[in-house]
Scaffold this active site. Structure first.
Site, PDB file in Angstrom:
ATOM      1  N   LYS A  22     -27.258 -17.185  33.184  1.00 21.64           N
ATOM      2  CA  LYS A  22     -28.372 -17.662  32.369  1.00 21.64           C
ATOM      3  C   LYS A  22     -29.725 -16.660  32.521  1.00 21.64           C
ATOM      4  O   LYS A  22     -30.143 -16.197  31.606  1.00 21.64           O
ATOM      5  CB  LYS A  22     -28.538 -19.037  32.750  1.00 21.64           C
ATOM      6  CG  LYS A  22     -30.028 -19.607  31.858  1.00 21.64           C
ATOM      7  CD  LYS A  22     -30.301 -21.010  32.427  1.00 21.64           C
ATOM      8  CE  LYS A  22     -30.724 -21.023  33.865  1.00 21.64           C
ATOM      9  NZ  LYS A  22     -32.385 -20.923  34.076  1.00 21.64           N
ATOM     10  N   ASN A  23     -29.725 -16.434  33.905  1.00 20.25           N
ATOM     11  CA  ASN A  23     -31.152 -15.865  34.347  1.00 20.25           C
ATOM     12  C   ASN A  23     -30.895 -14.257  33.955  1.00 20.25           C
ATOM     13  O   ASN A  23     -32.008 -13.470  34.242  1.00 20.25           O
ATOM     14  CB  ASN A  23     -31.539 -16.248  35.525  1.00 20.25           C
ATOM     15  CG  ASN A  23     -31.987 -17.499  35.675  1.00 20.25           C
ATOM     16  OD1 ASN A  23     -32.018 -18.389  34.667  1.00 20.25           O
ATOM     17  ND2 ASN A  23     -32.138 -18.029  36.830  1.00 20.25           N
ATOM     18  N   CYS A 116     -43.550 -26.833  34.836  1.00 20.90           N
ATOM     19  CA  CYS A 116     -42.435 -27.604  34.608  1.00 20.90           C
ATOM     20  C   CYS A 116     -42.103 -28.682  35.551  1.00 20.90           C
ATOM     21  O   CYS A 116     -42.864 -28.932  36.489  1.00 20.90           O
ATOM     22  CB  CYS A 116     -41.040 -26.699  34.370  1.00 20.90           C
ATOM     23  SG  CYS A 116     -40.492 -25.906  35.783  1.00 20.90           S
ATOM     24  N   ARG A 121     -45.912 -23.343  37.990  1.00 19.86           N
ATOM     25  CA  ARG A 121     -45.299 -22.242  37.329  1.00 19.86           C
ATOM     26  C   ARG A 121     -46.515 -21.213  36.714  1.00 19.86           C
ATOM     27  O   ARG A 121     -46.361 -20.993  35.638  1.00 19.86           O
ATOM     28  CB  ARG A 121     -44.270 -22.343  36.295  1.00 19.86           C
ATOM     29  CG  ARG A 121     -43.080 -23.435  36.740  1.00 19.86           C
ATOM     30  CD  ARG A 121     -42.290 -23.043  37.946  1.00 19.86           C
ATOM     31  NE  ARG A 121     -41.236 -21.895  37.366  1.00 19.86           N
ATOM     32  CZ  ARG A 121     -40.178 -21.891  36.924  1.00 19.86           C
ATOM     33  NH1 ARG A 121     -39.674 -23.179  36.696  1.00 19.86           N
ATOM     34  NH2 ARG A 121     -39.428 -20.937  36.588  1.00 19.86           N
ATOM     35  N   ASP A 305     -32.360 -21.670  43.787  1.00 22.18           N
ATOM     36  CA  ASP A 305     -31.647 -22.509  42.739  1.00 22.18           C
ATOM     37  C   ASP A 305     -30.347 -23.016  43.410  1.00 22.18           C
ATOM     38  O   ASP A 305     -29.503 -23.776  42.705  1.00 22.18           O
ATOM     39  CB  ASP A 305     -31.189 -21.242  41.746  1.00 22.18           C
ATOM     40  CG  ASP A 305     -32.441 -20.876  41.040  1.00 22.18           C
ATOM     41  OD1 ASP A 305     -32.451 -19.927  40.164  1.00 22.18           O
ATOM     42  OD2 ASP A 305     -33.450 -21.403  41.066  1.00 22.18           O
ATOM     43  N   ARG A 397     -28.746 -27.262  30.279  1.00 20.71           N
ATOM     44  CA  ARG A 397     -29.523 -26.037  30.167  1.00 20.71           C
ATOM     45  C   ARG A 397     -29.062 -24.751  30.917  1.00 20.71           C
ATOM     46  O   ARG A 397     -28.968 -23.684  30.441  1.00 20.71           O
ATOM     47  CB  ARG A 397     -31.067 -26.396  30.833  1.00 20.71           C
ATOM     48  CG  ARG A 397     -31.943 -26.952  29.944  1.00 20.71           C
ATOM     49  CD  ARG A 397     -33.397 -26.936  30.452  1.00 20.71           C
ATOM     50  NE  ARG A 397     -33.765 -25.628  30.708  1.00 20.71           N
ATOM     51  CZ  ARG A 397     -34.514 -25.336  31.946  1.00 20.71           C
ATOM     52  NH1 ARG A 397     -34.984 -26.383  32.652  1.00 20.71           N
ATOM     53  NH2 ARG A 397     -34.882 -24.065  32.087  1.00 20.71           N
TER      54      ARG A 397
HETATM   55  C1  EPZ Z   1     -36.924 -17.016  38.005  1.00 12.61           C
HETATM   56  O1  EPZ Z   1     -37.977 -17.992  37.532  1.00 12.61           O
HETATM   57  C2  EPZ Z   1     -35.648 -17.998  37.648  1.00 12.61           C
HETATM   58  N1  EPZ Z   1     -35.896 -18.277  35.952  1.00 12.61           N
HETATM   59  C3  EPZ Z   1     -35.647 -19.372  38.145  1.00 12.61           C
HETATM   60  O2  EPZ Z   1     -34.341 -20.131  37.932  1.00 12.61           O
HETATM   61  C4  EPZ Z   1     -35.517 -19.035  39.838  1.00 12.61           C
HETATM   62  O3  EPZ Z   1     -35.642 -20.300  40.662  1.00 12.61           O
HETATM   63  C5  EPZ Z   1     -36.831 -18.071  40.051  1.00 12.61           C
HETATM   64  O4  EPZ Z   1     -36.695 -17.054  39.277  1.00 12.61           O
HETATM   65  C6  EPZ Z   1     -36.684 -17.817  41.702  1.00 12.61           C
HETATM   66  O5  EPZ Z   1     -35.611 -17.049  41.694  1.00 12.61           O
HETATM   67  C7  EPZ Z   1     -35.166 -17.407  35.084  1.00 12.61           C
HETATM   68  O6  EPZ Z   1     -34.922 -16.117  35.615  1.00 12.61           O
HETATM   69  C8  EPZ Z   1     -35.233 -17.790  33.784  1.00 12.61           C
HETATM   70  P1  EPZ Z   1     -40.711 -16.406  40.219  1.00 12.61           P
HETATM   71  P2  EPZ Z   1     -39.515 -17.184  37.699  1.00 12.61           P
HETATM   72  O7  EPZ Z   1     -41.755 -15.677  39.136  1.00 12.61           O
HETATM   73  O8  EPZ Z   1     -39.380 -16.055  37.172  1.00 12.61           O
HETATM   74  C9  EPZ Z   1     -44.695 -17.718  41.695  1.00 12.61           C
HETATM   75  C10 EPZ Z   1     -33.057 -22.086  37.359  1.00 12.61           C
HETATM   76  O9  EPZ Z   1     -32.774 -22.767  38.062  1.00 12.61           O
HETATM   77  N2  EPZ Z   1     -45.279 -17.208  40.934  1.00 12.61           N
HETATM   78  O10 EPZ Z   1     -39.934 -15.532  40.913  1.00 12.61           O
HETATM   79  O11 EPZ Z   1     -40.591 -18.116  36.830  1.00 12.61           O
HETATM   80  C11 EPZ Z   1     -44.125 -19.269  41.316  1.00 12.61           C
HETATM   81  O12 EPZ Z   1     -44.928 -20.194  40.876  1.00 12.61           O
HETATM   82  C12 EPZ Z   1     -34.509 -21.408  37.418  1.00 12.61           C
HETATM   83  O13 EPZ Z   1     -32.395 -21.096  36.897  1.00 12.61           O
HETATM   84  C13 EPZ Z   1     -46.874 -17.015  40.708  1.00 12.61           C
HETATM   85  O14 EPZ Z   1     -47.732 -17.605  41.579  1.00 12.61           O
HETATM   86  O15 EPZ Z   1     -39.857 -17.194  39.238  1.00 12.61           O
HETATM   87  C14 EPZ Z   1     -43.233 -19.773  42.247  1.00 12.61           C
HETATM   88  O16 EPZ Z   1     -43.774 -20.483  43.104  1.00 12.61           O
HETATM   89  C15 EPZ Z   1     -35.701 -22.308  38.197  1.00 12.61           C
HETATM   90  N3  EPZ Z   1     -47.621 -16.328  39.810  1.00 12.61           N
HETATM   91  C16 EPZ Z   1     -42.636 -18.377  42.889  1.00 12.61           C
HETATM   92  O17 EPZ Z   1     -43.842 -17.335  42.395  1.00 12.61           O
HETATM   93  C17 EPZ Z   1     -46.660 -15.712  38.633  1.00 12.61           C
HETATM   94  O18 EPZ Z   1     -47.285 -14.926  37.976  1.00 12.61           O
HETATM   95  C18 EPZ Z   1     -41.210 -17.727  42.242  1.00 12.61           C
HETATM   96  O19 EPZ Z   1     -41.530 -17.820  40.779  1.00 12.61           O
HETATM   97  C19 EPZ Z   1     -45.323 -15.755  38.923  1.00 12.61           C
HETATM   98  C20 EPZ Z   1     -44.655 -16.332  39.875  1.00 12.61           C
END
Ligand code: EPZ
Length: 417
Positions: A22-23, A116, A121, A305, A397
């Protein structure tokens, strides 16, 4: 709303082929905007989130058709630059379309995705990086109005190895003027898959999978074919299902290298795992062991995850485990639901203490998010009696045909309206 009804106590056995990731699909679908041509993407999993991204592309004017597990996307006719608010609110990860739209059109209007179930996020790292590349982004009335007269490559140091921010920068950079270097980039396998898609379309991206990714801007991208990598989180979920039910299953069509931290933790908990090329055999032990520490970290650390799924397993392990969720602010919602099934879990902010109990008992529980819902299914497989899980739309999802797959492996699960 649909529910799962699970009668617990059945050992899983048999084999399962793992769906596309998915990701990986989501950022690659966003990337198909850039070429203005035709992308043929195979190994597409049948998921709500994929349907949402297809809806977004179609709403912008792209022509998208699904033939079996192959999506054909022709983005030549895209004629809108505003991404529908209701679709962005429904799936926050659609924010990665920003970089692609700026690369193609120099303009995009998109609703602020907002938080979410697992946390606020924020997207500050996305916005800071795109602004560094020359995007002018105005935030007003819950919308992001982004414009650029031309993105310019630059050196970007990410404060945090954000997966989404890394992907957004890669998409914005592929047709930017000059070279972009991302330091402290996310290293997830899905980033490598995105690099493969982009390079198959004529981009010049190197370094994905390491902390330094370099993108040399090119004039344009072309038509291309791409096959999505297997979903390491879905694989890990079914591996955990074998371990928790004392079953024995073979997980096929996977990339073992993407599962090393999951294999290590399942083995530490007592599972027996044999690797054989693109398949793994997982045998659940009679006795599961507590984990001194389960800490989620950016890849190649243990994936956030998979935290909920491992917590479900630890509820019936011998001893007390510590779970430390370092990635998201609010990713223990499944703990309360597992407690309703007889688990003994105490949470203190980002730390949970899981004291193993002899057995779980079936109960009425509610899925609060995607992976937490999967954890409740795992608990239901092993609980004495019947478990009813509501709000299973969360689970759909990210998991293709979960009921069918589990029943094929010997579980006793059905969906009721
Ligand atoms: C991706 O989300 C995945 N989703 C998530 O999978 C996964 O849990 C996550 O990466 C971590 O591996 C997809 O790929 C569609 P991040 P993403 O940006 O990109 C903070 C699932 O269950 N952050 O690495 O949103 C954020 O708040 C989903 O399949 C900021 O502070 O993850 C979080 O605490 C859930 N500012 C941490 O970084 C930003 O601008 C990780 O977020 C961006 C992120």
């Amino acid at each position: 709303m649909e529910k799962y009804i699970i009668n617990g106590g059945y050992k899983l056995s048999g084999e399962i082929s793992i769906q596309g990731a998915k990701n990986s699909v989501l950022p690659i679908l966003a990337a198909t905007v850039i070429s203005g041509g035709t992308s043929i993407v195979s190994n597409i999993p049948k998921l709500r989130d994929v349907d949402m991204m297809v809806k977004i592309l179609s709403s912008l004017g792209a022509d998208v058709s699904l033939e079996g597990d192959v999506l054909v996307i022709n983005s030549s006719q895209i004629n809108k630059i505003e991404v529908p608010e209701e679709l962005v609110r429904e799936m926050r990860s659609s924010i990665i379309i920003m970089g692609a739209m700026l690369a193609r059109f120099g303009e995009v209007k998109i609703a602020f995705p907002g938080g979410c179930e697992i946390g606020p996020r924020p997207i500050d790292l996305h916005l800071k990086s795109l602004r560094q590349m020359g995007a002018v982004i105005e935030e007003a009335h819950g919308f992001l109005d982004c414009k650029t007269t031309g993105l310019k490559g630059c050196e970007i140091q990410l404060d945090y190895p954000s997966v989404g921010a890394t992907e957004n920068i890669m998409l914005a950079a592929v047709t930017a003027e000059g070279v972009t270097t991302i330091r402290n980039a996310a290293r997830e396998p899905e980033i490598i898959d995105l690099q493969h898609y982009l390079n198959e379309a004529g981009a010049r991206v190197v370094g994905a999978g390491t902390s330094i990714i370099t993108i040399e801007g090119v004039e344009s991208l072309n038509d291309c074919n791409h096959r999505i990598i297997p979903d390491r989180i879905v694989a890990g979920t079914y591996m955990t299902a074998a371990a928790i039910t004392k079953g024995e299953i073979i997980v096929k069509d996977i990339i073992t290298d993407h599962l090393l931290s999951i294999i290590a933790k399942l083995r530490e908990a007592g599972a027996i795992i044999y690797a054989n090329g693109s398949a793994l055999k997982v045998i659940g032990p009679n006795k599961l062991y507590a984990l001194e520490m389960l800490q989620t970290l950016p890849y190649p650390g243990f994936p956030t995850d998979m935290q909920a799924q491992l917590m479900a397993l630890l509820t019936i392990a011998n001893g007390t485990s510590i779970v430390n969720e370092t990635i998201f602010e609010n990713r223990f919602k499944h703990a309360e639901e597992l407690t309703r099934m007889g688990a003994s879990i105490k949470t203190f902010g980002k730390v949970a203490v899981v004291k193993g109990v002899k057995e779980l008992t079936g109960a009425k529980v509610s899925a609060k998010d995607l992976r937490g819902g999967a954890a409740l299914v795992l608990a239901g497989l092993v609980a004495q009696g019947t478990t009813e899980i509501e709000n299973i739309y969360h689970i759909n999802r990210g998991y293709e045909s979960m009921e069918e797959n589990l029943n094929k492996l010997g579980a006793n699960i059905k969906t009721i309206k």
